[in-house]
Design an enzyme around this catalytic site. Sequence first.
Site, PDB file in Angstrom:
ATOM      1  N   PRO A 136       0.819  -1.232   0.071  1.00 44.88           N
ATOM      2  CA  PRO A 136       0.072   0.072   0.032  1.00 44.88           C
ATOM      3  C   PRO A 136       0.938   1.248   0.034  1.00 44.88           C
ATOM      4  O   PRO A 136       1.018   1.876   0.918  1.00 44.88           O
ATOM      5  CB  PRO A 136      -0.930  -0.362   1.375  1.00 44.88           C
ATOM      6  CG  PRO A 136       0.046  -0.973   2.296  1.00 44.88           C
ATOM      7  CD  PRO A 136       0.946  -1.838   1.152  1.00 44.88           C
ATOM      8  N   CYS A 137       1.403   1.624  -1.221  1.00 49.08           N
ATOM      9  CA  CYS A 137       2.317   2.810  -1.137  1.00 49.08           C
ATOM     10  C   CYS A 137       1.430   4.051  -0.955  1.00 49.08           C
ATOM     11  O   CYS A 137       2.026   5.238  -0.821  1.00 49.08           O
ATOM     12  CB  CYS A 137       2.960   2.719  -2.749  1.00 49.08           C
ATOM     13  SG  CYS A 137       1.957   2.527  -3.969  1.00 49.08           S
ATOM     14  N   HIS A 138       0.072   3.711  -1.333  1.00 50.26           N
ATOM     15  CA  HIS A 138      -0.522   5.166  -1.109  1.00 50.26           C
ATOM     16  C   HIS A 138      -0.763   5.484   0.417  1.00 50.26           C
ATOM     17  O   HIS A 138      -1.128   6.550   0.654  1.00 50.26           O
ATOM     18  CB  HIS A 138      -2.048   4.799  -1.466  1.00 50.26           C
ATOM     19  CG  HIS A 138      -2.938   3.689  -0.693  1.00 50.26           C
ATOM     20  ND1 HIS A 138      -2.756   2.259  -1.108  1.00 50.26           N
ATOM     21  CD2 HIS A 138      -3.851   3.696   0.118  1.00 50.26           C
ATOM     22  CE1 HIS A 138      -3.552   1.455  -0.434  1.00 50.26           C
ATOM     23  NE2 HIS A 138      -4.096   2.370   0.400  1.00 50.26           N
TER      24      HIS A 138
END
Length: 178
Positions: A136-138
Site C-alpha cells: 500500500p504505497c498510498h
Amino acid sequence: MTHYALFETAIGSAGIAWSEAGLVACHLPEANAETARRGFLRRFPEALEAEPPAALEPTISGIQALMRGEKADLSKAPLDLTRTPEFHARVYEIAQAIPPGETLTYGEVAVRLGDKLLAQQVGQALGKNPWPIVVPCHRVTGSGGKLGGFSARGGAQTKLKLLAIEGAKAAAQGDLFA
C-alpha cells in the site's frame, strides 16, 4: 511464465499477475475490463490470462473488500520479489506492514530503513511499486501533512480516494496538496 486474471471490484475492473514464485503485479481498478487487460499486456506482453491459483484468492478477496471500503489485511500476499531490487524490497516490506487507515511519511519509512536521508529514495521505490494496494504505497505520505505523489493512474487523486476508502486521517485533512 506470467499469468494474469481480472476481477471486478466496487469501483471497477482490477487484476493481478503471478508466477510460480508469487504475485508479480497488481493493477488498480479501471472503468472496464478491457482497459485493465491492455494495461497488463503492456507491462507483460507474454502473460496469459488464466484462473488465479487458490493461494491468491485471499488477495483478490482482500482487494475487493478494500474497494468496498472494508478493512482487509493483504500483508500475507505471496510476492514474487525475484525482479525487485533489494532496497525496494525493504521499502515494500515496511509499506506492506502499514495497516489500513494509517499512514507513515516517506521520512518515517526512511528512518525505519536506518537513515532519514533516504526519504527521496523511498519515494522513488514506491513510485515503481508493482503491487499497488497489496503493497500500500498510498499509505506513505509527505511530511507536514502533505499527500505526496502517486504514480498510478489518476495520481494524487487516486491516492486520496484510496486513503478515504480506508478511513485514513490523512484523507480528512484539507491541505494535502499544498
